[in-house]
Design an enzyme around this catalytic site. Sequence first.
Site, PDB file in Angstrom:
ATOM      1  N   LYS A  67       0.850  -1.195   0.000  1.00 56.16           N
ATOM      2  CA  LYS A  67       0.000   0.000   0.000  1.00 56.16           C
ATOM      3  C   LYS A  67       0.891   1.252   0.000  1.00 56.16           C
ATOM      4  CE  LYS A  67      -2.152  -2.288   3.280  1.00 56.16           C
ATOM      5  NZ  LYS A  67      -3.042  -2.788   4.303  1.00 56.16           N
ATOM      6  N   ASP A  92      -5.271  -7.871   9.377  1.00 56.00           N
ATOM      7  CA  ASP A  92      -6.684  -7.429   9.413  1.00 56.00           C
ATOM      8  C   ASP A  92      -7.657  -8.515   8.924  1.00 56.00           C
ATOM      9  OD1 ASP A  92      -5.647  -7.122   6.860  1.00 56.00           O
ATOM     10  OD2 ASP A  92      -6.473  -5.128   6.509  1.00 56.00           O
TER      11      ASP A  92
HETATM   12  C1  BGC Z   1      -1.415  -6.380   2.853  1.00 52.80           C
HETATM   13  C2  BGC Z   1      -2.200  -7.367   3.670  1.00 52.80           C
HETATM   14  C3  BGC Z   1      -3.510  -6.767   4.127  1.00 52.80           C
HETATM   15  C4  BGC Z   1      -4.265  -6.182   2.947  1.00 52.80           C
HETATM   16  C5  BGC Z   1      -5.575  -5.532   3.349  1.00 52.80           C
HETATM   17  C6  BGC Z   1      -2.274  -5.804   1.748  1.00 52.80           C
HETATM   18  O1  BGC Z   1      -1.579  -4.804   1.070  1.00 52.80           O
HETATM   19  O2  BGC Z   1      -0.278  -6.972   2.294  1.00 52.80           O
HETATM   20  O3  BGC Z   1      -1.454  -7.802   4.800  1.00 52.80           O
HETATM   21  O4  BGC Z   1      -4.276  -7.755   4.762  1.00 52.80           O
HETATM   22  O5  BGC Z   1      -3.468  -5.243   2.286  1.00 52.80           O
HETATM   23  O6  BGC Z   1      -5.381  -4.509   4.253  1.00 52.80           O
END
Ligand code: BGC
Length: 481
Positions: free
Chosen positions: A174, A210
Amino acid sequence: MSSIETGGRFSRKTCPFPTPVDRAAVENIVKPFILDDAVYKRVCDVMLDNFNKGLGKETNAEARVKMFPTYVRSVPDGTEEGDFLALDLGGTNFRVLLISLKGQEVNMESKIFLIPQHIMLGTGIQLFDHIADCIYKFMKEQKIEKKTLPLGFTFSFPCKQLGLAKAKLTTWTKGFKCEGVEGNDIVQLLHEAIKRKGDMEVECLAVINDTVGALMSCAHSDRQCAIGLILGTGTNACYIEKLENVGLWDSDYNDPKEVIINTEWGAMGDDGGLDFLITEYDKHVDKHSINGGKQIYEKMISGMYMGEIVRLVLEKLRRNGLLFGGVGSEELSKRGRFYTKYVSEIESDVDESDFKSTKQVFEELELTNYTDEDCRIALYVCSLVSTRAAYLASAGIATLLNKMGRKDVSVAVDGSLYRFHPHFHDLMVEKIEKLVTPGIRFKLMLSHDGSGKGAALVAAVANRLRDEEAKKEKDCKPNED
Ligand code: BGC
């Protein structure tokens, strides 16, 4: 039809509308988003292959989808009690929560803190010091700074768990890229920051993803819940797997012979496995992201990227004179400026004759040169991009359902994209039904505040186990009197 504008700066002057719009030319530009079931079945096959590779002891090292065992072995049984702190880091905001559990009764107080961009892209020390500051502020406000409370940490990034309270970040995803955190135990980083801050006693007993929070939170009241799914800024899923299928498992085989696996499915396609459906727009988004070449499946689905995909298509249509009479705006030309919430807003325009939300979005983007036909095309583009996202996520869920083979499964779902998009739920139900083995029944349930409640529940279980261990040790010690 002639091409009206071929890039460069935009003129805000009005110019004649190209009428009627060349539908075939529009269709030609958007057709890479229209995929038939055979393609989605192929996605299921690729997904299953990735899952098996990730779970295998010998194949995990080279697998892109890491299938991390979480050390969460049992779902809550509703008897959890006490006061807990929870942290939630992973989207655009950071939250601190105080949660009181008493059977099915859950009370929560929480506060949202912003993580400024310079911290998201700064150093790990800055990030964790900021987190410790926020915890301190919250505890003061709640007048609990003198208490020692167990804490559960929802940290929504790929982590290799080495225990319930030991998790090494493998890679940021992200919008985050803080230096000095990858490869390190985030619980240790948190404890060190809390120590630096001083004046508070907090012990982190569990780190969860999450997806696990969503699953735990639903499982608290629904025993069939066995999958947790996030469709928000990012996307990911976790599920309950039998230990015998987890080649990676390195702990005991006691009952329950199951463990929650955090799939980290967002990384599917990082090895080129999804190249058969990648569009030029996806490639563009990936190229301009801070983690190029990574999280390919996530970039086709989640909220951090969907608006940008739509913007790129709209811009291409405009450049070809098929939208806004070829006249764009400074705003529409800005990377990241077309938010994913616009997709949900535009698709909420059920009454096509007025296009109220669509026009409002156009106004926000300082587009002045639009017709109802432009609204119709923008709505069409949004619906194609979001439908592909929903169907791709459905392929992932169908693969998990088929792999688990349980008759009845509830899927706990959370995340802003799923919550606010007007059709995501229905689109997913429709496509999963097509892709799932006949006889398997499923439900998609909105999970309420899994990241907070889930973390508290896992911390509660860890706390109970720790107390029981301590008691056992005490009972075993010879009487010293
Ligand atoms: C992360 C995950 C997370 C998901 C939703 C992804 O970019 O790698 O760990 O569960 O985003 O938040």
